[in-house]
Enzyme design. Structure first.
Site, PDB file in Angstrom:
ATOM      1  N   ASP A  52       0.825  -1.210   0.000  1.00 48.76           N
ATOM      2  CA  ASP A  52       0.000   0.000   0.000  1.00 48.76           C
ATOM      3  C   ASP A  52       0.858   1.258   0.000  1.00 48.76           C
ATOM      4  OD1 ASP A  52      -2.301  -1.465   0.146  1.00 48.76           O
ATOM      5  OD2 ASP A  52      -2.482  -1.301   2.328  1.00 48.76           O
ATOM      6  N   TYR A 110       6.233  -9.863   7.556  1.00 52.59           N
ATOM      7  CA  TYR A 110       5.977  -8.434   7.705  1.00 52.59           C
ATOM      8  C   TYR A 110       6.271  -8.026   9.147  1.00 52.59           C
ATOM      9  CZ  TYR A 110       3.442  -7.873   3.260  1.00 52.59           C
ATOM     10  OH  TYR A 110       3.109  -7.802   1.932  1.00 52.59           O
TER      11      TYR A 110
END
Lengths: 244, 244
Positions: A52, A110
């Protein structure tokens, strides 16, 4: 035709994510232009995932086919001359024809950073989520364990995804704290749209007492987005490893 | 009239240093405007030192007199609402009439970061000096000890200063390394213009073998700017502590 696997690191603050889009600067576009300047040909890049706007990558893997004969040991330095200071190529390897950065990825890690302090930190402004309210890290650690394993994570996905299944496996989800910085590290075989940010938002809500630790298993099972926590801001999220 | 001591932290990447100047944005100007919005009066700010364009501060102290009656425990939060994300106020104290952030400062600690790696780091682009060539940290550590004590540091000052004496005392100068990051930490009673950056540039040249460790005492004593190393870039420099 060679097939090349590039490993990048980038500060996503100034970009609208990885994937090329109109009217917004993206990492893919900048990298494509740099490769074109270096090799003379516009590459067809495959990226290990969409990130994103504002999301960072300590490690990001992209692949492309090329007729260029620049040896891989010289490629990062050569490419970095055409890349801005917030994107850097740290490795290049010749790989087999069938390798594709996106399709071949088996797992990813992540990391999400939450700054839990009274005042913000100017050096972490675009690189963490500043959450000033009380957080009990032990509660977060307990809640994290419920996410591990194979679950239908549809309740932890933003609307608008187009995937055939919302079942994913999380191999590990760990929460630790050093000084004011809480680190959430998650490794899984794949992640739905905004999944890491919604898990992080949920864990922070658990730490703050807005969600009970005991309810987490039930919230996951309910597959109801409304019962999970908020979507944590993009700034705190880093793609840290990609496994093939 | 109250006299208030503010402690700030700022990322200097976007600023032309502390001190107000025409046609360039500075930390002092931004802070003055924030205080004016909060108290209704433009303050006369005293800052603990001029920092160059691009230099950062983990701790920076400024003082000003005001008629405002906002209590000090509420002042940082109130002020931060008017400050951009790269400047933050972390403390406010009422101090005696004679306190002045600049004149009352007794000593300061600066930290300089050198990234010694093959490739640059996108997350440290504006926050370290990327030096890709070999560095022997032990040599830097040995050389550092020659700077400690009281010396005439005129050979480690940029031209254009207007001070009555160029003699300064360095209480400690330490060099350490963690992964690829070399940290130079220096505490002294005062620093000439660019002094920390020239000392850092000299130490890196010693580490790389461009300057011999054995020559450092002589270079200091020579008071000859040309014999010292280069002025290390502003990006790697942080003001980390101010002592009163």
């Amino acid at each position: 035709m060679r097939n090349i696997k590039l490993t990048l690191s980038y500060d996503g603050s100034g970009y609208h994510g990885w994937q090329i889009q109109e009217n917004a600067i993206t990492v893919q576009e900048v990298l494509e232009n740099a490769i074109m300047k270096l090799t003379g040909t516009k590459p067809k890049l495959s990226g290990c995932g969409r990130t994103d706007a504002g999301v960072h990558a300590k490690r990001y893997v992209a692949s492309f086919k090329t007729e260029s004969n620049i040896p891989c040991e010289k490629l990062p330095c050569a490419l970095n001359r055409y890349l801005p200071e917030d994107i850097v190529c740290i490795n290049a390897e010749d790989v087999s024809d069938i390798f594709d950065a996106q399709r071949s990825a088996k797992a990813k890690t992540y990391t999400y950073y939450v700054l839990n302090s009274q005042y913000r930190d100017p050096f972490l402004a675009k690189h963490s989520w500043h959450y000033r309210y009380e957080i009990d890290v032990e509660k977060m650690q307990k809640a994290a364990k419920f996410f591990e394993g194979t679950h239908d994570f549809i309740g932890f996905a933003a609307a608008g995804f187009t995937v055939s299944t919302t079942v994913r496996t999380i191999y590990s989800l760990n929460v630790s704290k050093e000084n004011d910085l809480i680190k959430i590290e998650v490794t899984g075989n794949g992640f739905l749209y905004n999944m890491v940010r919604i898990i992080s938002g949920t864990l922070v809500f658990v730490g703050n007492g807005k969600i009970n630790v005991e309810d987490v298993a039930d919230i996951i099972e309910s597959r109801d987005r409304k019962r999970a926590g908020i979507t944590a801001p993009a700034d705190g999220l880093y793609l840290t490893e990609v496994y093939y």
